[in-house]
Design a protein around this motif. Structure first.
Motif, PDB file in Angstrom:
ATOM      1  N   ALA A 117     -33.126  20.758  28.505  1.00  0.00           N
ATOM      2  CA  ALA A 117     -31.636  21.872  29.157  1.00  0.00           C
ATOM      3  C   ALA A 117     -32.802  23.428  30.340  1.00  0.00           C
ATOM      4  N   HIS A 118     -34.075  23.418  29.466  1.00  0.00           N
ATOM      5  CA  HIS A 118     -34.881  24.039  30.284  1.00  0.00           C
ATOM      6  C   HIS A 118     -35.053  24.301  31.324  1.00  0.00           C
ATOM      7  N   GLN A 119     -35.362  22.424  32.121  1.00  0.00           N
ATOM      8  CA  GLN A 119     -35.282  22.071  33.409  1.00  0.00           C
ATOM      9  C   GLN A 119     -33.998  22.013  33.918  1.00  0.00           C
ATOM     10  N   GLU A 120     -32.715  22.188  33.720  1.00  0.00           N
ATOM     11  CA  GLU A 120     -32.256  22.312  33.860  1.00  0.00           C
ATOM     12  C   GLU A 120     -31.352  23.682  34.495  1.00  0.00           C
ATOM     13  N   LEU A 121     -31.830  24.592  33.194  1.00  0.00           N
ATOM     14  CA  LEU A 121     -31.836  25.462  33.204  1.00  0.00           C
ATOM     15  C   LEU A 121     -31.994  26.103  34.576  1.00  0.00           C
ATOM     16  N   ARG A 122     -32.854  25.873  34.529  1.00  0.00           N
ATOM     17  CA  ARG A 122     -34.179  26.467  35.717  1.00  0.00           C
ATOM     18  C   ARG A 122     -33.633  25.929  36.910  1.00  0.00           C
ATOM     19  N   ALA A 123     -32.879  24.556  36.992  1.00  0.00           N
ATOM     20  CA  ALA A 123     -33.061  24.142  38.569  1.00  0.00           C
ATOM     21  C   ALA A 123     -31.611  24.630  38.764  1.00  0.00           C
ATOM     22  N   LEU A 124     -30.586  25.946  37.979  1.00  0.00           N
ATOM     23  CA  LEU A 124     -29.771  26.073  38.073  1.00  0.00           C
ATOM     24  C   LEU A 124     -30.076  27.821  39.035  1.00  0.00           C
ATOM     25  N   LEU A 125     -30.174  27.885  38.223  1.00  0.00           N
ATOM     26  CA  LEU A 125     -31.238  29.880  38.430  1.00  0.00           C
ATOM     27  C   LEU A 125     -32.174  29.799  40.047  1.00  0.00           C
ATOM     28  N   VAL A 126     -32.833  28.691  40.366  1.00  0.00           N
ATOM     29  CA  VAL A 126     -33.154  28.334  41.675  1.00  0.00           C
ATOM     30  C   VAL A 126     -31.591  28.701  42.551  1.00  0.00           C
ATOM     31  N   ASP A 127     -30.490  28.055  42.204  1.00  0.00           N
ATOM     32  CA  ASP A 127     -29.761  28.812  43.479  1.00  0.00           C
ATOM     33  C   ASP A 127     -29.335  30.125  43.282  1.00  0.00           C
ATOM     34  N   VAL A 172     -24.248  29.383  33.341  1.00  0.00           N
ATOM     35  CA  VAL A 172     -24.128  30.499  32.280  1.00  0.00           C
ATOM     36  C   VAL A 172     -23.372  28.923  30.951  1.00  0.00           C
ATOM     37  N   ARG A 173     -22.806  27.903  32.153  1.00  0.00           N
ATOM     38  CA  ARG A 173     -21.360  26.366  30.906  1.00  0.00           C
ATOM     39  C   ARG A 173     -23.220  26.425  29.954  1.00  0.00           C
ATOM     40  N   ALA A 174     -24.549  26.330  31.442  1.00  0.00           N
ATOM     41  CA  ALA A 174     -25.262  25.221  30.989  1.00  0.00           C
ATOM     42  C   ALA A 174     -27.007  25.588  29.341  1.00  0.00           C
ATOM     43  N   VAL A 175     -26.301  27.155  29.886  1.00  0.00           N
ATOM     44  CA  VAL A 175     -26.740  27.931  28.565  1.00  0.00           C
ATOM     45  C   VAL A 175     -26.308  27.402  27.157  1.00  0.00           C
ATOM     46  N   LEU A 176     -25.051  27.559  27.734  1.00  0.00           N
ATOM     47  CA  LEU A 176     -23.873  27.909  26.391  1.00  0.00           C
ATOM     48  C   LEU A 176     -23.928  26.197  25.826  1.00  0.00           C
ATOM     49  N   ALA A 177     -23.513  25.511  26.767  1.00  0.00           N
ATOM     50  CA  ALA A 177     -23.639  23.878  26.220  1.00  0.00           C
ATOM     51  C   ALA A 177     -25.050  22.754  25.377  1.00  0.00           C
ATOM     52  N   ALA A 178     -26.341  23.745  25.712  1.00  0.00           N
ATOM     53  CA  ALA A 178     -27.416  23.620  25.056  1.00  0.00           C
ATOM     54  C   ALA A 178     -27.957  23.772  23.958  1.00  0.00           C
ATOM     55  N   LEU A 179     -27.264  25.355  23.891  1.00  0.00           N
ATOM     56  CA  LEU A 179     -27.352  25.715  22.749  1.00  0.00           C
ATOM     57  C   LEU A 179     -26.745  26.112  21.266  1.00  0.00           C
ATOM     58  N   PRO A 180     -26.925  26.075  19.532  1.00  0.00           N
ATOM     59  CA  PRO A 180     -26.831  25.692  18.409  1.00  0.00           C
ATOM     60  C   PRO A 180     -25.230  26.583  19.211  1.00  0.00           C
ATOM     61  N   ASP A 181     -24.008  25.901  17.755  1.00  0.00           N
ATOM     62  CA  ASP A 181     -22.544  26.257  18.876  1.00  0.00           C
ATOM     63  C   ASP A 181     -23.374  28.269  17.727  1.00  0.00           C
ATOM     64  N   ALA A 182     -22.966  28.237  17.077  1.00  0.00           N
ATOM     65  CA  ALA A 182     -23.036  29.854  16.459  1.00  0.00           C
ATOM     66  C   ALA A 182     -23.791  30.795  17.341  1.00  0.00           C
ATOM     67  N   GLU A 183     -25.164  30.193  17.716  1.00  0.00           N
ATOM     68  CA  GLU A 183     -25.303  31.106  19.692  1.00  0.00           C
ATOM     69  C   GLU A 183     -24.866  31.320  20.184  1.00  0.00           C
ATOM     70  N   ALA A 184     -23.638  30.143  20.877  1.00  0.00           N
ATOM     71  CA  ALA A 184     -23.312  29.930  21.455  1.00  0.00           C
ATOM     72  C   ALA A 184     -22.264  31.068  21.307  1.00  0.00           C
ATOM     73  N   ALA A 185     -21.530  30.971  20.318  1.00  0.00           N
ATOM     74  CA  ALA A 185     -20.221  31.620  20.327  1.00  0.00           C
ATOM     75  C   ALA A 185     -20.882  33.177  20.243  1.00  0.00           C
ATOM     76  N   ARG A 186     -22.139  33.507  19.543  1.00  0.00           N
ATOM     77  CA  ARG A 186     -22.675  34.648  19.870  1.00  0.00           C
ATOM     78  C   ARG A 186     -22.534  35.130  21.088  1.00  0.00           C
ATOM     79  N   LEU A 187     -23.097  34.876  21.661  1.00  0.00           N
ATOM     80  CA  LEU A 187     -23.657  35.118  23.605  1.00  0.00           C
ATOM     81  C   LEU A 187     -22.184  35.204  24.010  1.00  0.00           C
ATOM     82  N   ARG A 188     -21.074  34.323  23.387  1.00  0.00           N
ATOM     83  CA  ARG A 188     -20.098  34.535  23.911  1.00  0.00           C
ATOM     84  C   ARG A 188     -19.082  35.849  23.622  1.00  0.00           C
ATOM     85  N   GLY A 189     -19.645  35.980  22.454  1.00  0.00           N
ATOM     86  CA  GLY A 189     -18.986  37.483  21.963  1.00  0.00           C
ATOM     87  C   GLY A 189     -19.466  38.693  22.102  1.00  0.00           C
ATOM     88  N   ALA A 190     -20.701  38.808  22.997  1.00  0.00           N
ATOM     89  CA  ALA A 190     -21.814  39.209  22.801  1.00  0.00           C
ATOM     90  C   ALA A 190     -21.799  41.155  23.184  1.00  0.00           C
TER      91      ALA A 190
END
Length: 229
Positions: free
Chosen positions: A27-37, A64-82
């Motif tokens: 997931a980290h590698q995927e995020l890196r590639a997306l952030l290059v764009d 953003v979608r890659a991060v949310l998909a890679a995080l544990p559900d509770a963390e993804a929910a927290r991030l969505r409501g941050a």
């Protein structure tokens, strides 16, 4: 109005020391590639970056979608409501959260550059303002030399390291064995370019002044533990 993806990336940047380890290597590698764009879009200042449906926002949305998909559900929910309802709406790619922005996340993930945010970002900019040159060609740089990375990913070599042309000062290489710039280039650059109580001035200003033993001694004081070398 949909959430601004650049603002969400800023939220991730602000909490990256905690969130980063939660991502699996893939997931980290995927995020890196997306952030290059994302960085390319911001770097080129393409007109469609400011378009909610443009390429810049598309890249940011995918990240953003890659991060949310890679995080544990509770963390993804927290991030969505941050940000709370409606806080991060809009389209601005320069959206900031607690002093962090999307480019900060690019530096953290792509370059492994910790010099971001409201505290370390100004230090990074100060060090990058010192005279510097670009590494020649694409070959490896001597790991004993300090290489700093700019916001856009370009590398630069602080000029103080060189006696003439591409020939480094011998004491710079000796000090490198103490400061290990291959592990902490920013800390090493800050040591050379900042006022030093031991030398009475910025060490870089003493190069070529016949004070090499003093420079090496000043660097070694950083490794003293319990009064012993």
């Amino acid at each position: 109005m949909r959430v601004n993806p650049f603002a969400m990336l800023a939220v991730v940047a602000a909490d990256w020391p905690r969130l980063g380890p939660l991502l699996a290597p893939g997931a980290h590698q995927e995020l890196r590639a997306l952030l290059v764009d994302v960085r390319i879009a911001l770097r080129t200042h393409a007109p469609d970056v400011r378009d909610h449906e443009g390429a810049g926002h598309g890249a940011a949305n995918r990240a953003v979608r890659a991060v949310l998909a890679a995080l544990p559900d509770a963390e993804a929910a927290r991030l969505r409501g941050a940000g709370g309802p409606g806080r991060f709406v809009g389209t601005s790619p320069s959206a900031v959260h607690q002093g962090f922005d999307a480019l900060d996340l690019c530096m953290l993930v792509i370059d492994d550059n910790p010099m971001v945010g409201p505290l370390l970002g100004p230090v990074r900019e100060r060090l990058l303002r010192a005279p510097a040159s670009s590494p020649q060609g694409t070959g490896p740089v001597d790991p004993r030399l300090i290489v700093l990375t700019r916001e856009n990913g370009e590398r630069q070599l602080p000029a103080f390291q060189f006696e003439a042309g591409t020939m480094p000062w011998e004491v710079v290489l000796e000090v490198a064995d103490v400061l290990h710039p291959e592990r902490d280039p920013w800390g090493a650059a800050d040591w050379w370019l900042s006022a030093n109580a031991w030398t009475g001035t910025a060490p870089a200003g003493l190069l070529g002044q016949g004070r090499d033993p003093e420079l090496l001694g000043a660097a070694r004081t950083l490794t003293v533990t319990g009064g012993e070398w």
